[in-house]
Enzyme design. Structure first.
Site, mmCIF file in Angstrom:
data_model
loop_
_atom_site.group_PDB
_atom_site.id
_atom_site.type_symbol
_atom_site.label_atom_id
_atom_site.label_comp_id
_atom_site.label_asym_id
_atom_site.label_seq_id
_atom_site.Cartn_x
_atom_site.Cartn_y
_atom_site.Cartn_z
ATOM 1 N N LYS C 158 7.040 5.920 -4.995
ATOM 2 C CA LYS C 158 6.034 4.892 -4.707
ATOM 3 C C LYS C 158 5.008 4.789 -5.822
ATOM 4 O O LYS C 158 4.616 5.804 -6.406
ATOM 5 C CB LYS C 158 5.295 5.226 -3.397
ATOM 6 C CG LYS C 158 6.090 4.992 -2.128
ATOM 7 C CD LYS C 158 5.194 5.280 -0.909
ATOM 8 C CE LYS C 158 5.901 5.000 0.416
ATOM 9 N NZ LYS C 158 5.019 5.342 1.565
ATOM 10 N N GLY C 164 1.864 -3.025 0.603
ATOM 11 C CA GLY C 164 2.482 -4.255 1.073
ATOM 12 C C GLY C 164 3.961 -4.326 0.743
ATOM 13 O O GLY C 164 4.506 -5.399 0.529
ATOM 14 N N GLU C 200 7.885 11.035 -2.075
ATOM 15 C CA GLU C 200 7.809 11.430 -0.678
ATOM 16 C C GLU C 200 9.219 11.478 -0.110
ATOM 17 O O GLU C 200 10.088 10.744 -0.553
ATOM 18 C CB GLU C 200 7.002 10.394 0.104
ATOM 19 C CG GLU C 200 5.797 10.924 0.864
ATOM 20 C CD GLU C 200 5.027 9.794 1.516
ATOM 21 O OE1 GLU C 200 3.777 9.872 1.532
ATOM 22 O OE2 GLU C 200 5.661 8.828 1.995
ATOM 23 N N LYS C 237 6.259 -7.225 7.948
ATOM 24 C CA LYS C 237 6.249 -7.251 9.406
ATOM 25 C C LYS C 237 6.493 -8.666 9.901
ATOM 26 O O LYS C 237 5.953 -9.626 9.350
ATOM 27 C CB LYS C 237 4.898 -6.752 9.931
ATOM 28 C CG LYS C 237 4.550 -5.338 9.489
ATOM 29 C CD LYS C 237 3.087 -5.043 9.706
ATOM 30 C CE LYS C 237 2.730 -3.652 9.185
ATOM 31 N NZ LYS C 237 1.269 -3.420 9.225
ATOM 32 N N GLU C 288 -0.152 5.233 5.019
ATOM 33 C CA GLU C 288 -1.267 4.713 4.225
ATOM 34 C C GLU C 288 -2.336 4.128 5.131
ATOM 35 O O GLU C 288 -2.157 4.016 6.347
ATOM 36 C CB GLU C 288 -0.772 3.649 3.237
ATOM 37 C CG GLU C 288 -0.176 2.410 3.886
ATOM 38 C CD GLU C 288 0.262 1.380 2.830
ATOM 39 O OE1 GLU C 288 1.180 1.694 2.047
ATOM 40 O OE2 GLU C 288 -0.313 0.266 2.812
ATOM 41 N N ASN C 290 -4.977 0.788 5.629
ATOM 42 C CA ASN C 290 -5.343 -0.576 5.236
ATOM 43 C C ASN C 290 -6.825 -0.780 5.527
ATOM 44 O O ASN C 290 -7.254 -0.717 6.675
ATOM 45 C CB ASN C 290 -4.516 -1.605 5.998
ATOM 46 C CG ASN C 290 -3.025 -1.447 5.725
ATOM 47 O OD1 ASN C 290 -2.222 -1.364 6.641
ATOM 48 N ND2 ASN C 290 -2.666 -1.352 4.458
ATOM 49 N N ARG C 292 -8.982 -3.125 5.955
ATOM 50 C CA ARG C 292 -9.302 -4.529 6.246
ATOM 51 C C ARG C 292 -8.856 -4.847 7.661
ATOM 52 O O ARG C 292 -8.220 -4.029 8.317
ATOM 53 C CB ARG C 292 -8.532 -5.417 5.277
ATOM 54 C CG ARG C 292 -7.054 -5.026 5.236
ATOM 55 C CD ARG C 292 -6.184 -6.030 4.566
ATOM 56 N NE ARG C 292 -4.906 -5.477 4.143
ATOM 57 C CZ ARG C 292 -3.834 -5.322 4.932
ATOM 58 N NH1 ARG C 292 -3.918 -5.653 6.208
ATOM 59 N NH2 ARG C 292 -2.712 -4.820 4.475
ATOM 60 N N ARG C 338 5.298 -13.612 13.904
ATOM 61 C CA ARG C 338 4.838 -14.398 12.755
ATOM 62 C C ARG C 338 5.840 -15.509 12.477
ATOM 63 O O ARG C 338 6.953 -15.247 12.009
ATOM 64 C CB ARG C 338 4.707 -13.518 11.516
ATOM 65 C CG ARG C 338 3.747 -12.357 11.694
ATOM 66 C CD ARG C 338 3.483 -11.704 10.359
ATOM 67 N NE ARG C 338 2.825 -10.404 10.518
ATOM 68 C CZ ARG C 338 2.371 -9.694 9.491
ATOM 69 N NH1 ARG C 338 2.520 -10.138 8.254
ATOM 70 N NH2 ARG C 338 1.775 -8.529 9.696
#
Lengths: 461, 206, 461, 206
Positions: C158, C164, C200, C237, C288, C290, C292, C338
């Site tokens: 990574k 994202g 990882e 997602k 991780e 986020n 926001r 979505r």
């Protein structure tokens, strides 16, 4: 369980019922008048039948046409929505006699509770608190006058067959009673073909508070909190909310239990509403029962997390009530505003016509029940309800803020089209409404002061 | 939605946003021909078109200035929002200006606005527009003489103003040789991206 | 409290933030690119400033233009939404240096948690369970190879600056490691201008489960349940839900508490999301943070009855958190789909363009977050998210039924416009999704089988 | 706006606003010719175009400045489809045509709905429509002769069929003297309100 539901109604409630039917995997049959052939529910339905011309008498009140539509589409259940045939015992009976499940109480229950005098007697017997009044219909004006004297003025003269704010008259002056009794009687005769009247003490400043109940066919029932519908114009509700602001928990519990007791006593099945008057001293008094889903049911759905139409359908299908009183928990506060196509500046006259622009509110905790769309029309043939804007908030102040925001987003335009949006905002902003201390006199007070304002302007100009 | 047929018409695809397509010279602007001639051509083309389609369209639309032909076929089931798309197009009063405004509710707004976004050469010259939001200055320093004033002749690339954005001084330069015919923004006022700052008339001889 | 909020974003989230600002009585400033001048948020805002042309680099990522817009409109707070500048420490810092409240965590926190390696180290120190991997960045391919050997294959390489779903590569074959390490490194360099990588252990079949947290400036915080986001296509997602189906209460509690512990350790302020992988044995591993509001935040709002953006704003204004962990109660289940303007039949390529028809779902317990409208456009310049369809139900099966109904009502059409609606329905109908036993491999399995189906058809035809 | 068309065309007027009343003179400006000439050309062209289409459109619009021709057909059924079609008609934003299209459609809505509600006399006679939803029977009893068959002459008020609704037998009567030219529904099938049952051609001499 039945497999095909015919929705014997129109407008937003037809669409709303159709949605829940879909979620239950039920086939949907829409019936529509020529005025409504472009209605969204017609497009959404698995099958749609044109049952007549615009006038409700010839279409949505046309039992034989609707039953024929059910026959030809193989519908084995009918949901009547509200209004129209929803509280007509003959219709419920006709459905059952044809082996079609009527989604509502049994015909005899509708009949008994639809007769205001009989309902009053039955609920009194069930131990519900009553305003002083006549036991059953009052025969002649003189008897009425005597009784009114005992009850004490002001009294209200009501038609046994009345309802929805029609066929009633407040009498404050004993000298007026006989005349007004006669007037109401002839009005009742022409309105309902039934001139029987009864009397009740009238409360000038009371709150309209109602209880939502739900009963299955096995004698189990629950109540789903209270709705305050005190914001009424000419006895027509325009803003409804739950919980009823400022009512002590124990009063809420006592009212809920009273309503449920009355419902079970009457052998009620399905969703129903018990309407009460709450006086300044926290006393509550039985008014009437509505044997159908209520226009304002969404506020209860949002606070309780229950789809009431789904419960109606399951109960009608003979299922046991899945809800338990102790399992029901209301969260936060919900408010509904009825946006009507009417012009407050011209005495709230309906303003039907084509809708060229329509922007509906949305966003977190906002729900809009409507079947209006840009390019559609508000038909002059029916009730001018344009949309029900419903919001939820963790508490009443936040719900109010959200409603202001939502109504602010509401935009409808078209040739001759006007709405009561700004009037609703004015009611929401009234100190007494904000404080939650308003009663059924609030809206009249506002309209009167506005009228005065106008005449003053006029006299100035 | 747009079914195109007679290939000889060389119809361009329906633009997604026709707002910034500047008007091309009219395909029909030949003085010799009369309107009648044009109408005849169009009519014949239309007839060929209609006879060549098996399913009857619900709408035919022909346009000859930068040729555009559209046929519409009606679907079985009418979805409501199609009304919606239309609704925006219904308001208009008289002037084409209003017409555009009327479009606003539907796709049209894109039109109106976008026009402002990419200003076509002004009738009397070229507009110099703000390349960023910021504060517009006509002179290099407070109190000093402006870079240019109405009437001045400027060369392509010559600095004509400053836009200050977050303490950053961004020079505004003339994009063409010519004469400054108008300064649209007063010194020290704040502008948005795309705002019209100056108009420069092409130098004579160009 | 600040009085004017500039919303440094576009699309549905800009509109959604604006709505809550309205309810809080805050002035709203919208900034927009020339592509978005007809966006509803521009019309709704008290003031709107055009900050540049379509490409985000020149508008929504243009710090100086946005800060200039804040200056000229007197905005004293900036809400960054998600994406764009929402997790750029320099922007947060620039705002604060200008005395403008940045609605999000402090710049240093964003910086630390934005650095995947640093975040991993910090969260490990805070006692969050980690997948075996490198402590901090790995210098050279050989060191990586050695480390990978110890970790055990498959491993995932990574980019430290990644996120994202970009800048990462799964390595299953030891022999591939060096090559793929080099590839990711150059990719990272070009994508993020930062070529540092870390390693990882990779879990092929795990569930993506995240925790919503909310912290104030005084060291108080809460977690608001879990969201399962395992339905992903290419690490994007497409369906999110809460609660995470089938996770035992005690695991939920342990994950929530771990996330909150990590947040408080990092000095987190505001709303944030801790992403974890949950393996088949019910073990969970930090992925991780986020920093926001999340695209999928509405599902948490519906089950918890909390307006997360409102909480963000209040916390940013320095108010103490009004919520208490023991006061939070989740009700029922919520799902978000979505709906993207993309064509599943053509490898999900975005299909921007004009929207000539748009019919949005509505009705009980349905929420649609979108700023699309009939006659508007899906701009090719940005993410093709067309609408977020969110539903609530008393339990997961009812929420699923409702989502099917809602997506069934969704209709969008226009020249060249396609949506993934039917694909979403296919995922909802997959047995593993219905059972709630799916992991991040589900969507790929569906797309692959469809691809096979297509080729078979092709070979048949 | 349809003012530019000769009334003899008998095109149903395109509803309401006149947003498109584009100044025809200027659009056609040409020194030699008068507006009248142009109008004549336009009218002739329109007539020829119309005569070449078998189905009467619900709207025709011709414009000569940069020539624009529009035809619109409206189905008897719900008005939405035309809306649908036309809503798509958003094109060069400068074109008032868009607006007209809009009007045609939106105005058309009411118009068409009305038509459908009260079926107009069919080209070849008068339609007898179902007064209620129900089952259509051509004969008084199963197995007996039908009330009428194609070709029969009927008098106003004469029973021509039965609709059964919930065991109720509702007679269907001729609304005009004339000859039965068509029976549109087969015996025993179920009909909705407003369905076309029979067509009666006016008796000759009337």
């Amino acid at each position: 369980m039945f497999t095909t539901v015919l929705i014997a109604n129109r407008g937003e409630i037809a669409l709303r019922v159709a949605r829940t039917c879909r979620e239950l995997g039920l086939r949907v049959v829409a019936v529509y008048s020529t005025e409504d052939r472009d209605a969204p529910v017609v497009r959404m339905a698995d099958e749609a039948v044109c049952i007549g011309p615009g006038p409700a008498r010839a279409s949505y009140l046309n039992m034989s046409a609707i039953l024929e539509a059910a026959r030809r589409t193989g519908a084995d259940a009918v949901h009547p929505g509200y209004g129209f045939l929803s509280e007509v015992p003959d219709f419920a009976e006709a459905c059952e006699s044809l082996g079609i499940t009527f989604v509502g109480p049994p015909a005899p229950v509708i009949e008994q509770l639809g007769d205001k005098a009989a309902a009053r007697a039955a609920m009194a017997a069930a131990g519900l608190p009553m305003l002083p009044g006549s036991d059953g219909p009052v025969g002649c004006p003189d008897a009425a006058a005597r009784l009114a004297g005992e009850i004490g003025y002001p009294v209200i003269v009501k038609a046994v067959a009345g309802g929805g704010g029609r066929g009633m008259q407040v009498v404050t002056e004993p000298s007026d009673l006989v005349r007004q009794f006669r007037e109401v009687r002839s009005a009742a005769q022409s309105l309902f073909g039934d001139d029987r009247l009864y009397l009740e003490r009238y409360l000038p400043a009371a709150r309209h508070v109602e209880v939502q109940i739900l009963c299955d066919q096995y004698g189990d029932g629950v109540y789903l909190g209270l709705r305050d519908c005190s914001a009424q114009r000419r006895r027509q509700k325009i803003i409804e909310e739950t919980p009823a602001p400022g009512l002590p928990d124990d009063l809420v519990r006592r009212m809920g239990e009273a309503a449920l007791r009355g419902a079970l006593a009457a052998g009620y099945v399905g969703a129903g509403t018990f309407e009460f008057l709450v006086d300044g001293d926290g006393g509550f008094h039985f008014m009437e029962v509505n044997c159908r889903i209520q226009v304002e049911h969404p506020v209860t759905e949002l606070t309780h997390g229950v789809d009431l139409v789904r419960e109606q359908l399951l109960v009608a299908a003979g299922e046991r009530l899945g809800l338990r009183q102790d399992g029901l928990q209301a969260r936060g506060a919900a408010i509904e505003c009825r946006v009507n196509a009417e012009d407050p500046a011209r005495g709230f006259v309906p303003s039907p016509g084509r809708i060229t622009e329509l922007r509906l509110p949305a966003g977190p905790f906002v729900r809009v029940d409507t079947d209006a769309y840009s390019g559609g029309r508000v038909s002059p043939a029916y009730d001018p309800l344009l949309a029900k804007v419903v919001v939820w908030g963790p508490d009443r102040p936040q719900a109010l803020e959200r409603m202001r925001r939502a109504l602010g987003e509401f935009h409808a335009a078209g040739p001759g089209l006007a709405t009561n949006r700004d009037f609703l905002l004015a009611v929401l902003d009234h100190p007494r409404f904000i404080a939650g201390t308003h009663d059924t006199s609030l809206v009249t007070a506002i309209t009167d002061s506005r009228a005065r304002g106008l005449t003053e302007e006029a006299s100035i100009g | 939605m747009t079914g195109l047929l007679d290939p000889s018409l060389r119809v361009p695809p329906v633009p997604v946003d026709t707002a910034d397509t500047c008007p091309l010279p009219s395909a029909l602007a030949e003085p010799a021909r009369t309107v009648a001639d044009d109408l005849d051509d169009v009519r014949r083309s239309a007839q060929r078109l209609l006879s060549s389609v098996d399913r009857r369209p619900s709408a035919l639309r022909i346009r000859a200035g930068e040729v555009l032909v559209e046929l519409e076929w009606t679907d079985e089931q009418p979805p409501a929002p199609q009304h919606a798309a239309l609704s925006g197009l219904t308001v208009p009063q008289a002037a084409p200006a209003v017409v555009v405004a009327a479009e606003a509710a539907s796709g049209g707004a894109a039109a109106v606005a976008a026009v402002a976004a990419a200003p076509a050469p002004a009738a009397n010259g070229f507009d110099v527009c703000a390349s960023t939001v910021g504060t517009f200055y006509r002179s290099p320093e407070p109190g000093t003489a402006p870079f240019v004033t109405e009437g001045d002749h400027v060369r392509r690339g010559q600095q004509v103003a400053i836009i200050e954005v977050m303490k950053l001084m961004i020079p505004v330069e003339a994009e063409h040789d010519g004469r400054v015919v108008a300064v649209h923004v007063t010194d020290g006022t704040s502008v948005e991206y795309g705002d019209r700052l100056l108009t420069i008339a092409p130098a004579t001889g160009h």
